[in-house]
Design a protein around this motif. Structure first.
Motif, PDB file in Angstrom:
ATOM      1  N   LEU A 272       0.828  -1.213   0.000  1.00 59.41           N
ATOM      2  CA  LEU A 272       0.000   0.000   0.000  1.00 59.41           C
ATOM      3  C   LEU A 272       0.862   1.264   0.000  1.00 59.41           C
ATOM      4  O   LEU A 272       0.540   2.236   0.668  1.00 59.41           O
ATOM      5  CB  LEU A 272      -0.967   0.011   1.175  1.00 59.41           C
ATOM      6  CG  LEU A 272      -1.880  -1.214   1.291  1.00 59.41           C
ATOM      7  CD1 LEU A 272      -2.837  -1.045   2.457  1.00 59.41           C
ATOM      8  CD2 LEU A 272      -2.681  -1.414   0.017  1.00 59.41           C
ATOM      9  N   LEU A 273       1.986   1.200  -0.687  1.00 62.06           N
ATOM     10  CA  LEU A 273       2.842   2.371  -0.795  1.00 62.06           C
ATOM     11  C   LEU A 273       2.998   2.736  -2.252  1.00 62.06           C
ATOM     12  O   LEU A 273       3.140   1.859  -3.105  1.00 62.06           O
ATOM     13  CB  LEU A 273       4.231   2.049  -0.229  1.00 62.06           C
ATOM     14  CG  LEU A 273       4.363   2.120   1.277  1.00 62.06           C
ATOM     15  CD1 LEU A 273       5.681   1.525   1.697  1.00 62.06           C
ATOM     16  CD2 LEU A 273       4.257   3.555   1.760  1.00 62.06           C
ATOM     17  N   ARG A 274       2.989   4.023  -2.515  1.00 62.94           N
ATOM     18  CA  ARG A 274       3.156   4.460  -3.892  1.00 62.94           C
ATOM     19  C   ARG A 274       4.627   4.590  -4.235  1.00 62.94           C
ATOM     20  O   ARG A 274       5.495   4.416  -3.378  1.00 62.94           O
ATOM     21  CB  ARG A 274       2.412   5.780  -4.091  1.00 62.94           C
ATOM     22  CG  ARG A 274       0.910   5.559  -3.994  1.00 62.94           C
ATOM     23  CD  ARG A 274       0.197   6.809  -3.586  1.00 62.94           C
ATOM     24  NE  ARG A 274       0.215   7.810  -4.646  1.00 62.94           N
ATOM     25  CZ  ARG A 274      -0.439   8.965  -4.550  1.00 62.94           C
ATOM     26  NH1 ARG A 274      -1.122   9.248  -3.460  1.00 62.94           N
ATOM     27  NH2 ARG A 274      -0.389   9.822  -5.524  1.00 62.94           N
TER      28      ARG A 274
ATOM     29  N   ARG B 183       1.081   7.249   0.926  1.00 69.39           N
ATOM     30  CA  ARG B 183      -0.100   6.396   0.996  1.00 69.39           C
ATOM     31  C   ARG B 183      -1.101   6.893  -0.040  1.00 69.39           C
ATOM     32  O   ARG B 183      -0.929   7.972  -0.621  1.00 69.39           O
ATOM     33  CB  ARG B 183      -0.738   6.457   2.389  1.00 69.39           C
ATOM     34  CG  ARG B 183       0.189   5.991   3.488  1.00 69.39           C
ATOM     35  CD  ARG B 183       0.231   4.490   3.568  1.00 69.39           C
ATOM     36  NE  ARG B 183       1.120   4.071   4.640  1.00 69.39           N
ATOM     37  CZ  ARG B 183       1.842   2.965   4.606  1.00 69.39           C
ATOM     38  NH1 ARG B 183       1.803   2.181   3.554  1.00 69.39           N
ATOM     39  NH2 ARG B 183       2.605   2.629   5.614  1.00 69.39           N
ATOM     40  N   TRP B 184      -2.210   6.172  -0.153  1.00 66.23           N
ATOM     41  CA  TRP B 184      -3.164   6.522  -1.203  1.00 66.23           C
ATOM     42  C   TRP B 184      -3.797   7.888  -1.014  1.00 66.23           C
ATOM     43  O   TRP B 184      -4.143   8.559  -1.975  1.00 66.23           O
ATOM     44  CB  TRP B 184      -4.261   5.453  -1.314  1.00 66.23           C
ATOM     45  CG  TRP B 184      -5.071   5.255  -0.044  1.00 66.23           C
ATOM     46  CD1 TRP B 184      -4.745   4.460   1.003  1.00 66.23           C
ATOM     47  CD2 TRP B 184      -6.318   5.860   0.280  1.00 66.23           C
ATOM     48  NE1 TRP B 184      -5.694   4.530   1.974  1.00 66.23           N
ATOM     49  CE2 TRP B 184      -6.688   5.383   1.559  1.00 66.23           C
ATOM     50  CE3 TRP B 184      -7.150   6.766  -0.376  1.00 66.23           C
ATOM     51  CZ2 TRP B 184      -7.861   5.773   2.184  1.00 66.23           C
ATOM     52  CZ3 TRP B 184      -8.332   7.153   0.254  1.00 66.23           C
ATOM     53  CH2 TRP B 184      -8.672   6.657   1.533  1.00 66.23           C
TER      54      TRP B 184
ATOM     55  N   GLU C   1      -2.525  10.695   0.503  1.00 64.52           N
ATOM     56  CA  GLU C   1      -1.633  11.774   0.923  1.00 64.52           C
ATOM     57  C   GLU C   1      -1.277  12.691  -0.245  1.00 64.52           C
ATOM     58  O   GLU C   1      -1.011  12.218  -1.348  1.00 64.52           O
ATOM     59  CB  GLU C   1      -0.346  11.184   1.520  1.00 64.52           C
ATOM     60  CG  GLU C   1      -0.583  10.580   2.875  1.00 64.52           C
ATOM     61  CD  GLU C   1       0.657   9.909   3.441  1.00 64.52           C
ATOM     62  OE1 GLU C   1       0.602   9.481   4.597  1.00 64.52           O
ATOM     63  OE2 GLU C   1       1.668   9.804   2.729  1.00 64.52           O
TER      64      GLU C   1
END
Lengths: 995, 254
Positions: B12-14, B19-20, B22
């Motif tokens: 779940l990290l870009r 995060r999605w 932020e």
């Protein structure tokens, strides 16, 4: 004046924003500098079930679901780490031994660092994909820790530090952090510090290990680690030999046997300006020292002769070649060269004193060269090239067996590690050097290995052992070997797939009430006299037919296809699995289904006497077989009878049968003959490939006999209507989706493909083979008749078939309309629609047709061109593999059926070489090589007339064999030493001759 | 080759560690150019833009038919520096993409500014893109808002803008896709996304642009996340404006 200054002070992010700057080169050779932001954070969890503090800050996705923690609270211990341990491999450990990590016996609770994952992706995409697959499996407990995003473990590359050193440092820092973090976590939970699992770094890099020891980090090499495990021997074999290899060789002064590859940029520029050529490397099935490569710049394939020119390329690799000067051009060999006879007694361990080319090979090649020179002006030499670099390796796992002669006698029992040769089943793959401790055990077994590397100083590629499939020549092992070799997915369907099946299971029926949503848009065709005609014992009945006269004198004809798309919805697990499998694979004794049994043989299968959902194509056809109108609809049908081809034929031929069903079949028969005639007139080819059937004893399923398949009229009846349905559907879906229709094309073969055959026919029979269009080819094939030899025509057809291109699936947007043509069927447009139970392409066509008739909206996945292209690419490969696997299976069983028998049969010389010839025996549909040395002992002298395809021997035996000659051969079975396959062996009894 | 957007599902990290939900670092300054009527400098991550406002002024040239109305006309000029992207690229004057962005910005502000107060006049926004790393339109809208505030042109509320995307591409058809906030250029290239602008902290959408294909089912989630992001953006912009206001008061008080 105000000056623009960034105020760092109040910026809340200042401490945790970093940036990553790197340089990359694009495909066109441009260099780009990329700057990316990096947000460092402290809420990336350690994912250990021991830790509470991470759980509090762990991330949630948009729907608020927490990712469960992966690493076990009580990981397994080893001798060195009795308290339990987590493993942190570095990149080279994964590169060398991913197979070991995939084992179920060890390697649990593994932390994969982001740094490692990125590095692995750069080094090898397939390995990366396998690793990502591993991290998704729940039982293996692999966790990806994004260390480069976590504030505490982020590492800045220092001045003068190499990127590898930086990455190693990042790994060490992450390991250190983990160890500290876990201790804290256990303490916070009130546990004993002694119970804290160790965090062990595994690396094959000596320097890294030394530095780790200095920093006080638990670290060991892969080898040390595996040694501490229980089943060390088995695992050790999987640990790639690559590293050790290099070390031992550096000790000696390594002698480079092969030329160095060009640098990537040199290759790229060369290919761009046309001095070098890129293509896929293919090895001749008859001569392992001869390869060919087709490149766009030349009509004819480029020839690559000899081990030095092949320069470590392996069958299927994408390579870059350089064309040699014209005086070095050669002719494709007319000689059979097999690896095992050439280099029989090599010692796998011996390193020194081996040249790239053994003396024998040199002699064999020399003779070749001489011949080219003697031919002087005639000059048929082909452009010849040498490999200068490999763009992409096509290495996969190979099945083979250990060369017994390479195993030292003393080592057979001992556990000493030694190097042995593995001889792959696929003759085009070179021997693979494998280091193993279990040589004694795996001898005589089918084993699976992978190639790790092929260094310049090594004559053969180095690989490692993956697993053993079982004793050679046992049915289980041979079948599995076959499936692996052709990359057929044969594992049972996973639970996720089975969950997609209807809950009612076998109890499922067509809903009795017509108000049920299942009936929406379906036409009730239960009243029609529908029947199916298939091979004996067919369980997955895809298609059924009906015909009935209309009041206006025309006929209504319907083709009803199993409505698989009703049960397999796009993008669920079952659909994904089916799209990966691509097709059902038929082996002699086994069927590897594309869809689960429940669907394939029951719910979708158009079984007789029960109601089934179908997708129907209905036509109104005049008695002259012209189509008045056609329509497509989803329907419900009830098949009245499931005939076998034979039964149907008997019924049609029996004049006493006057019932409606039989009459309908007679109508269909009449129409099909007219359709066939029309197709033939349009130039459809009637090609031939040898087809045989293996008869089995019903109980033991041991093969007892081989029969050639008989052709019945009912077969072409079904075939004609399937062709009709396919063509109509193709036109319909192309009209509805001009960019994304799933179609099938068969390219016109380039003229050069037929050159040799045309020449042979001309020289031997004075027949002109015209190939400018499919019509001309069909006509001239019809003229290839030898009045004394009825089989001659079939033989030519078989040989012509081998000159054809293979048909392929494609997405309509990727080709221009004229390219859609199906050459063999002489049809402008074609698709596969009629076998959705066993082909994925048909399923896609079903979905598209359903959307084209507004039955249901088209799913996004079959509307995107890119996605469809990927599907096409996969099913093309699968389709080819399935065919080859089927053929290989027949070959194996023919061998088994002939086991222990000796028969004499007639055959025909199909190919003549200077030191042997290929004989085809139609009775068994097999072909095999007869070499000069098989003719008599000692090997007779020979003279080969390449112009006239005549091989004459003298001395120990006088024989004159011409191409197309009829010969009598004695067939016996023998175990082929090189591939370990049981194969038939031909011995020449006499040449009957043709004139 | 670093990881691509497909690795999101692993942790779940870009790609840049967010995060999605932020935003990237968003910083801005106003009154950066004393000579202009209003000006601002804004950074959203590595996307950096300058905006200057001139006007309301009398329309340039004589007797333009458009400038004779009862309302002020909002004109937008965008220039994208050749060095702003990864590849040095010279854009032609009437690049279609750029004119479309200019059009969107002009329309948005025409509806937000009290243009009826300035008949027969023109307000010109000059936008300069110094560096591009995704969410360009959003950054331009935000910078324009600040510059217009600086110029003292009355408006209903701030126009706050950001982008929202989805974690997997259109054709992968992954139902579990998360919405994403504030995409950078790598993400924009690989994933479906939209640009949304709202009027202050309300849910009123004043501009919505989407050029990629996405399953209709995912759109609602994306839009909700986008609007939520706009509210965060408003807080930041408001902070910048207030800080500037305090400074002016302090300077004038002393």
């Amino acid at each position: 004046m105000t000056s623009l200054k960034r105020s760092l002070g109040p910026d809340p992010y200042a401490s945790n924003v970093s940036s990553k700057v790197y340089v990359r080169s694009t495909r066109s050779g441009k260099v780009q500098k990329i700057v990316r932001e990096l947000y460092l954070r402290q809420d990336i969890p350690c994912s250990s079930q021991l830790c509470r503090s991470c759980l509090a800050t762990a991330p949630r996705d948009a729907s608020g679901i927490l990712v469960p923690f992966v690493l076990s609270a009580q990981p397994a211990g080893t001798k060195t780490y009795p308290q339990g341990h987590y493993i942190v491999p570095d990149t080279n450990a994964l590169l060398n031994a991913l197979d070991a990590f995939e084992q179920t016996s060890a390697f649990y609770d593994v932390i994969i660092l982001q740094t490692v994952l990125e590095e692995l992706r750069n080094r090898s995409l397939p390995l990366y994909n396998r690793l990502v697959g591993l991290t998704k499996s729940e039982e293996k407990r692999f966790y990806v820790f994004f260390n480069d995003f976590r504030l505490e473990t982020y590492v800045v590359r220092e001045n003068g530090e190499s990127i590898n050193d930086r990455n190693d440092r990042a790994v060490r820092k992450a390991v250190e952090w983990y160890a500290r973090h876990l201790t804290q976590a256990v303490k916070a939970a009130g546990g004993k510090v002694k119970k804290v699992p160790a965090v062990v770094m595994i690396s094959d890099d000596k320097e890294n290990l030394i530095k780790a020891k200095k920093d006080g980090i638990d670290a060991c090499s892969l080898q040390e680690y595996v040694n501490g495990l229980e089943n060390a021997d088995q695992l050790l074999d999987m640990v790639s030999a690559a590293k050790e290899w290099r070390e031992t060789q550096h000790a000696k002064v390594a002698e480079n046997l092969y030329q160095e590859y060009f640098s990537v940029s040199k290759m790229m520029t060369g290919v761009k300006n046309g001095t070098l050529h890129q293509g896929i490397f293919n090895v001749s099935p008859y001569n392992y020292l001869e390869g060919s490569i087709h490149v766009p710049a030349f009509d004819k394939s480029l020839l690559i002769l000899g081990r030095e020119s092949i320069n470590r390329a392996v069958q299927g690799d994408v390579v870059v070649v350089e064309v040699l000067p014209k005086d070095q051009w050669k002719e494709p060999s007319t000689k059979i060269i097999e690896e095992e006879t050439m280099n029989k007694d090599e010692n796998a361990d011996a390193e020194e004193g081996e040249a790239v080319i053994t003396e024998k090979e040199r002699r064999a090649l020399q003779e070749e060269v001489k011949k080219v020179h003697s031919k002087s002006t005639e000059g048929r030499p082909q452009p010849t090239a040498r490999v200068v670099g490999v763009v992409k390796r096509n290495w996969r796992q190979y099945v083979g067996h250990i060369d017994e002669s390479s195993v030292s006698q003393t080592a057979k029992q001992s556990r000493k590690q030694q190097t042995v040769f593995l001889i792959p089943m696929d003759k085009r793959i070179p021997k693979i050097r494998v280091r193993t401790r279990q040589a004694g055990e795996i001898m005589g077994k089918r084993v699976l290995v992978t190639i790790d590397s092929w260094d310049r100083d090594s004559r053969y590629p180095a690989g490692h052992f993956v697993r053993s499939l079982g004793e050679m020549e046992t049915k289980g092992a041979e079948t599995e070997a076959l499936l692996l070799e052709y990359d057929v997915q044969y594992r049972p369907f996973p639970k996720a797939v089975l969950d997609c099946l209807p809950k009612e299971g076998h109890e499922w029926i067509v809903p009795p009430s017509m108000d049920d949503p299942g009936w929406r848009g379906r036409r009730d065709l239960r009243g029609l006299q529908i029947c199916s005609i298939d091979p004996v014992g067919c369980q997955d009945i895809d298609d059924a037919l009906h015909a009935r006269p209309l009041p206006n004198g025309n006929y209504e004809v319907g083709v009803h296809i199993a409505d698989v798309s009703h049960f397999v919805k796009p993008n669920n697990a079952m659909d994904t699995e089916a799209s990966i499998r691509g097709t059902t694979v038929y082996l002699v004794d086994k069927r590897i289904d594309m869809l689960p049994m429940l669907l394939g043989t029951d719910l979708c299968s158009l079984k007789p006497y029960v109601e089934r959902y179908a997708f129907s194509a209905l036509w109104e056809i005049t008695p002259n077989a012209d189509i008045v109108k056609s329509e497509f609809t989803k329907s419900v049908i009830k098949s009245r009878e499931a005939f076998s081809y034979e039964q149907a034929q008997i019924r049609v031929d029996d004049p006493s049968q006057k019932d409606e069903l039989t009459n309908a079949m007679r109508t269909l028969m009449m129409l099909s003959k007219k359709f066939k005639q029309k197709r033939m007139d349009a130039g459809a080819l009637s090609l031939s490939s040898p087809e045989v059937r293996v008869e089995m004893e019903s109980e033991t399923s041991d093969p007892i006999d081989v029969k050639t398949k008989k052709h019945l009229d009912t077969m072409s009846l079904v075939e004609e209507f399937m062709l009709l349905a396919n063509t109509s559907v193709a036109a319909k879906i192309y009209e509805a989706f001009p960019q994304t229709a799933m179609l099938r094309r068969h390219g016109a073969p380039p003229k050069t493909n037929f050159e040799e055959l045309a020449n042979q026919l001309k020289v031997k029979r004075g027949i002109d083979l015209r190939v400018s269009s499919s019509k001309e080819l069909a006509d001239s094939l019809d003229r290839c008749i030898d009045p004394k030899e009825p089989f001659f025509n079939t033989l030519v057809r078989i040989m012509a078939t081998r000159c054809m291109m293979s048909a392929e699936y494609f997405c309509s947007g990727t080709q221009a309309y004229p390219e859609f043509r199906h050459y063999g069927l002489a049809s402008e447009i074609y698709t596969h629609f009629t076998s959705p139970i066993r082909r994925y392409a048909d399923l896609v066509a079903h979905r598209q047709l359903a959307a084209a008739i507004d039955y249901e909206p088209l799913d996004a996945s079959v509307r995107s061109k890119g996605k469809l292209e990927a599907v096409c690419k996969n099913i093309n490969v699968r389709h080819r593999n399935a065919q080859q696997a089927g053929r290989a299976s027949i070959e194996y069983y023919v061998g088994q059926a002939l086991k222990g028998r000796v028969v004499e049969e007639e055959g025909y010389a199909m190919k003549v070489f200077s030191n042997g010839f290929v004989v085809f025996v139609p009775r068994f549909g097999i072909e095999s090589l007869i070499r000069l040395r098989d003719l008599a002992e000692p090997e007779p002298e020979s003279a080969f007339d390449a112009e006239n395809y005549i091989l004459t021997t003298s001395g120990s035996r006088d024989v004159k064999v011409e191409l197309f000659d009829k010969v009598v051969v004695r067939i016996s079975d023998v175990k082929e030493e090189s591939t370990g396959k049981r194969k038939v062996k031909f011995e020449l009894v006499k040449v009957v001759g043709s004139k | 080759m670093p990881l691509d957007t497909a690795s999101y599902s692993l942790a779940l990290l870009r790609l840049d560690g967010r995060r999605w939900n932020e935003l990237r670092r968003l910083t801005a300054q106003i009154s950066t150019q004393a000579a202009a009527d209003g000006s601002s400098y804004l950074e959203m991550g590595n996307t950096k833009v300058i905006c200057t406002v001139s006007g309301p002024t009398e329309p340039k040239g004589t007797g333009g038919s458009r400038s004779g109305g009862d309302n002020a006309e909002v004109r937008v000029e965008i220039s994208i520096a050749g060095f702003s992207g990864v590849d040095r690229k010279k854009r032609s004057r009437n690049d279609k993409r750029v004119s479309e962005m200019a059009m969107t910005i002009a329309n948005t502000f025409t509806n937000t500014l009290f243009i009826n107060l300035y008949p027969h006049s023109t307000i010109t926004l000059s936008l300069h893109v110094l560096s591009q790393d995704g969410s360009l339109l959003a950054a331009l809208l935000n910078a324009s808002t600040l510059a217009l505030v600086d110029a003292g042109i009355p408006m209903r509320d701030y126009i706050c803008s950001c982008t929202a995307g989805s974690t997997s591409s259109y054709s992968s058809n992954d139902e579990a896709a998360d919405p994403l906030l504030d995409l950078n250029s790598t993400e924009e290239q690989e994933l479906p996304f939209l640009t949304v602008a709202t009027l202050g902290a309300t849910d009123d959408v004043s501009a919505l642009v989407m050029e990629t294909r996405v399953q209709i089912g995912r759109l609602e989630g994306m839009l909700a996340v986008g609007v939520d992001g706009c509210k965060q953006v408003r807080e930041i912009l408001d902070g910048v404006v207030r800080a500037r206001g305090k400074k002016i008061l302090k300077d004038s008080g002393s």
